[in-house]
Design a protein around this motif. Structure first.
Motif, PDB file in Angstrom:
ATOM      1  N   LYS A 105       4.190   8.146   5.784  1.00  0.00           N
ATOM      2  CA  LYS A 105       4.165   9.398   5.047  1.00  0.00           C
ATOM      3  C   LYS A 105       4.951   9.318   3.749  1.00  0.00           C
ATOM      4  O   LYS A 105       4.549   9.870   2.735  1.00  0.00           O
ATOM      5  CB  LYS A 105       4.748  10.516   5.928  1.00  0.00           C
ATOM      6  CG  LYS A 105       4.573  11.875   5.291  1.00  0.00           C
ATOM      7  CD  LYS A 105       4.913  13.020   6.216  1.00  0.00           C
ATOM      8  CE  LYS A 105       4.669  14.333   5.471  1.00  0.00           C
ATOM      9  NZ  LYS A 105       5.838  15.187   5.440  1.00  0.00           N
ATOM     10  N   SER A 106       6.073   8.636   3.789  1.00  0.00           N
ATOM     11  CA  SER A 106       6.916   8.662   2.598  1.00  0.00           C
ATOM     12  C   SER A 106       7.754   7.400   2.480  1.00  0.00           C
ATOM     13  O   SER A 106       8.018   6.716   3.476  1.00  0.00           O
ATOM     14  CB  SER A 106       7.839   9.884   2.639  1.00  0.00           C
ATOM     15  OG  SER A 106       8.385  10.025   3.937  1.00  0.00           O
ATOM     16  N   LEU A 123      14.946  11.555   2.029  1.00  0.00           N
ATOM     17  CA  LEU A 123      13.819  11.044   2.827  1.00  0.00           C
ATOM     18  C   LEU A 123      14.135  11.130   4.321  1.00  0.00           C
ATOM     19  O   LEU A 123      13.311  11.573   5.133  1.00  0.00           O
ATOM     20  CB  LEU A 123      13.528   9.583   2.443  1.00  0.00           C
ATOM     21  CG  LEU A 123      12.584   8.829   3.392  1.00  0.00           C
ATOM     22  CD1 LEU A 123      11.168   9.406   3.361  1.00  0.00           C
ATOM     23  CD2 LEU A 123      12.535   7.342   3.050  1.00  0.00           C
ATOM     24  N   GLU A 147       4.421   9.958  -0.146  1.00  0.00           N
ATOM     25  CA  GLU A 147       5.381  10.781  -0.881  1.00  0.00           C
ATOM     26  C   GLU A 147       6.524   9.874  -1.318  1.00  0.00           C
ATOM     27  O   GLU A 147       7.000   9.064  -0.519  1.00  0.00           O
ATOM     28  CB  GLU A 147       5.936  11.822   0.101  1.00  0.00           C
ATOM     29  CG  GLU A 147       6.068  13.221  -0.426  1.00  0.00           C
ATOM     30  CD  GLU A 147       6.470  14.139   0.728  1.00  0.00           C
ATOM     31  OE1 GLU A 147       7.554  14.730   0.640  1.00  0.00           O
ATOM     32  OE2 GLU A 147       5.701  14.226   1.721  1.00  0.00           O
ATOM     33  N   TRP A 148       6.958   9.986  -2.573  1.00  0.00           N
ATOM     34  CA  TRP A 148       8.015   9.098  -3.060  1.00  0.00           C
ATOM     35  C   TRP A 148       9.337   9.840  -3.159  1.00  0.00           C
ATOM     36  O   TRP A 148       9.400  10.948  -3.669  1.00  0.00           O
ATOM     37  CB  TRP A 148       7.630   8.540  -4.442  1.00  0.00           C
ATOM     38  CG  TRP A 148       6.430   7.648  -4.379  1.00  0.00           C
ATOM     39  CD1 TRP A 148       5.133   8.052  -4.311  1.00  0.00           C
ATOM     40  CD2 TRP A 148       6.416   6.224  -4.347  1.00  0.00           C
ATOM     41  NE1 TRP A 148       4.297   6.959  -4.237  1.00  0.00           N
ATOM     42  CE2 TRP A 148       5.053   5.813  -4.267  1.00  0.00           C
ATOM     43  CE3 TRP A 148       7.412   5.240  -4.376  1.00  0.00           C
ATOM     44  CZ2 TRP A 148       4.685   4.473  -4.213  1.00  0.00           C
ATOM     45  CZ3 TRP A 148       7.036   3.911  -4.344  1.00  0.00           C
ATOM     46  CH2 TRP A 148       5.679   3.539  -4.247  1.00  0.00           C
ATOM     47  N   GLY A 179       8.787   7.383   7.614  1.00  0.00           N
ATOM     48  CA  GLY A 179       9.356   7.256   6.277  1.00  0.00           C
ATOM     49  C   GLY A 179      10.124   5.956   6.178  1.00  0.00           C
ATOM     50  O   GLY A 179      10.907   5.627   7.071  1.00  0.00           O
TER      51      GLY A 179
END
Lengths: 442, 442
Positions: free
Chosen positions: B41-42, B68, B60-61, B8
């Protein structure tokens, strides 16, 4: 805190003795940094009677390196040297037995590195060899770990302190190659038989390892183009300086369209480039890579302290690792997936060239040389012509030679070789021409 | 092969976007080197509408960095910046949740590094911050891992590209500080508000981290002596060169009898020293240590590629680590065992000094200055005196000033300060004297 890490060292020369000394004298600090104690458990030496500064009762003594390598230790440190025999057999045995290995043995890795990396990966142990390339400079760790996200485009360096010492002295003191070599021997910077260093083979071993790490190819020490420094004259060094260059013995590896160019030879580098500043026995390695750009590292390339420092870093990494830890592959990518080494032909090398010729002062000589160059489409960046003997002292003009120095623009090596061959046949040269490759820097 | 590593990233500026791009475009190579896939992933950004070159549906935001940092990821990459607020809170939260952290945030580490290192050690996760010091140069890994067997005696470096660019341009083109700063701003090498760089604070943050790694002390950024480059003139640069020196903004840390000297200031380094060759925005760090001797590393200190390269190396190390792995402590020794930082007083600093004075051309001036120096037991290595205006053009001798440049032998800073104060009081100086410290090199 975890169980102590049991270390066995084969070979207690300068490096091994220094390593043993530090493991003992810095035990608290090392334990704190590694999260466990480092303990020198056993050693293997040829002659037990020699004083090596360690308490003989504090360690187990072995005569046989293989026996030590497969005894109750966690890490086997090979400092004997040699690319076959006990060094090879003991490292193989340790890796097969699931014992981590630390070695400073570049010759061993240059010859058997791929096999040994495969053994380490199969056993899930580390094969660490920081001390094998450029001594105290942590180039292996940087290439293997720090640059994980990078594709290397070129790696080059000064990786032999003997050669760099000689070239530095020749320039600083205007002494001949032979005089500087003798000095290097006197000071312990060169072996009694210096061939391995001054002919470039030592640099080639190190470059073979860096080439594999850079490009994910099998180690191919025998495929490297090697030229030593024995033919470099003070005249070359002076002329280079006048033209803004310095001569260094570089190992260079880069990718080309026709394969990998991995070469060791005297090289003209721009006087203002960082690598040109590396003097004496110091080593330096520069890396060019797609994400980071250019990095350079310099430091001591040999000696007990530098080598022990590198081996200690390797041992500390092992001390921090735990069973089940996924070690990065020894050569950067899994041994079985290393690509075959495809050698680019040296005659396809492209670059600038420094050419020094001793030319008989006959009419037409210059015109003939210029024509031969132009026939091969070689264009010249600079020309320096110098009379070796003042004209007043010349008795027979026919035997009088002038020095002619040419710097070419980028061209193919095949063209240079063809031009020099034709010029030689024309009969104007008083001696073999000197040809030194120029390396472009960033 | 193991499960993919879920990454992330908070902050998708130049560095974050470059990092995301490489994770996606080099997925095969990274998987091979790390033994598992790396998956972005994010991400957490302030403005989702901006195009950052990544497929918005592939990640993913998050709007909230803490959310996060504590989501289902294996490594949290903090690239937002700031030494408080979301950066601090999210890094704290990730470490407490047992999630590895990679950060490029030197300000955060300079202020909260010890606390964060402690959190990482308690959770058994890695806190990696290679990108926080000297950009693409892997100085943290080298100090933390390669030099495990060494006691560092001195570390120094050029760690701010803006300052080095300005000083290089001032020398090369003879331009004033202000002109070069404006150029640096135009080229994007300096911020609109350049104070943080040119006053030395950025270098101090990086030096604070290196000081801790070098000497096992708590990070003490506020205890560093800091002097920027704003008062350096082209006159100083020219005079330095005449005397065989070049001016660099160095961060230097060393042990002294009275504590640790950690200082950032314009420094005279010998023209022939390797650090003097580092030009433009390039950074360099030199380490002197008991076992290895001297090492130097140079490379890009900033920029998307350099920073992303360092962060990728950090992520790759995490990818290779496994639960139960004993990570080396984030600051080299366990956070709770870091020693208090004992600051050596700058007035006890010992070294040579470059002094430039503008002296009124009155009888007795030189004698008075020499006396003041001698009263403080300061001995001089060289003296250069130069008339600023040709004598023929001088109208009032009383107002005519001459430039006097002194290089002192090693002395105490307290002596230099006392001598300059006395000279100022004597009334012979037409302007504030310039004082620049000389750093001895190996």
């Amino acid at each position: 805190m975890d169980k102590p890490l049991k270390i066995g060292i084969a070979g207690l020369g300068t490096v091994g003795a220094e390593l043993a000394r530090i493991i003992n004298s810095k035990s608290n600090m090392l334990a704190e940094r590694c999260g466990r104690a480092l303990v020198l458990k056993s050693v293997c030496v040829r002659d037990r009677s020699k004083d090596r500064g360690i308490d003989p009762n504090s360690v187990e003594w072995f005569d046989d390196a293989v026996a030590l390598a497969t005894s109750d230790i966690d890490v086997y440190v090979e400092l004997m040297g040699g690319d076959e025999g006990p060094a090879l057999e003991s490292v193989r045995a340790a890796l097969k037995a699931g014992i981590h290995v630390v070695t400073a043995n570049k010759a061993l890795l240059a010859k058997h590195g791929v096999e040994l990396a495969g053994l380490a990966e199969n056993s899930g142990v580390l094969l660490n060899y920081e001390a094998a390339v450029a001594g105290g400079i942590p180039i292996i760790k940087v290439m293997r770990e720090s640059l994980a996200g990078n594709d290397v485009t070129r790696v080059y360096g000064i990786m032999n302190g003997t050669c760099n010492y000689i070239l530095t002295r020749m320039e600083d003191d205007g002494l001949s190659f032979e005089e500087c070599l003798a000095d290097a021997q006197r000071l312990g910077y060169a072996e009694a038989d210096p061939a391995f260093d001054i002919e470039g083979d030592d640099t080639a071993h190190k470059l073979a390892i860096l080439t594999s790490l850079s490009f994910g190819t099998k180690i191919a020490a025998d495929e490297i183009y090697v030229e030593g420094i024995t033919k470099i004259t003070t005249e070359d060094i002076r002329a280079a300086k006048d033209l803004g260059y310095r001569i260094k013995l570089l190992g260079v590896a880069c990718r080309t369209d026709s394969g990998i160019e991995s070469r060791v030879h005297p090289t003209m580098v721009p006087l203002a480039s960082p690598i040109a500043q590396i003097s004496g026995v110091t080593n330096a390695v520069a890396i060019e890579a797609d994400v980071v750009g250019s990095l350079m590292m310099s430091g001591p390339g040999a000696g007990g302290g530098a080598t022990a420092s590198a081996a200690l870093g390797d041992i500390a990494d092992i001390a921090k690792s735990r069973p089940g830890h996924q070690h990065g592959p020894a050569l950067g990518r899994p041994a079985e997936r290393l690509e075959p080494y495809v050698r680019a032909k040296m005659r396809q090398h492209e670059g600038g060239y420094f050419i020094r010729m001793s030319v008989f002062d006959r009419s037409g000589a210059m015109a003939a040389i210029a024509t031969r160059m132009s026939e091969q489409d070689i264009s010249l960046e600079s020309i320096v012509q110098r009379r070796d003997t003042p004209r007043s002292e010349v008795k027979n003009t026919d035997l009088d030679a002038q020095t002619l120095i040419l710097i070419t623009h980028e061209t193919h090596e095949s063209a240079i070789r063809a031009a020099l061959e034709a010029i030689s046949k024309d009969g104007y040269l008083a001696a073999e021409p000197q040809m030194i490759r120029i390396e472009e820097m960033g």
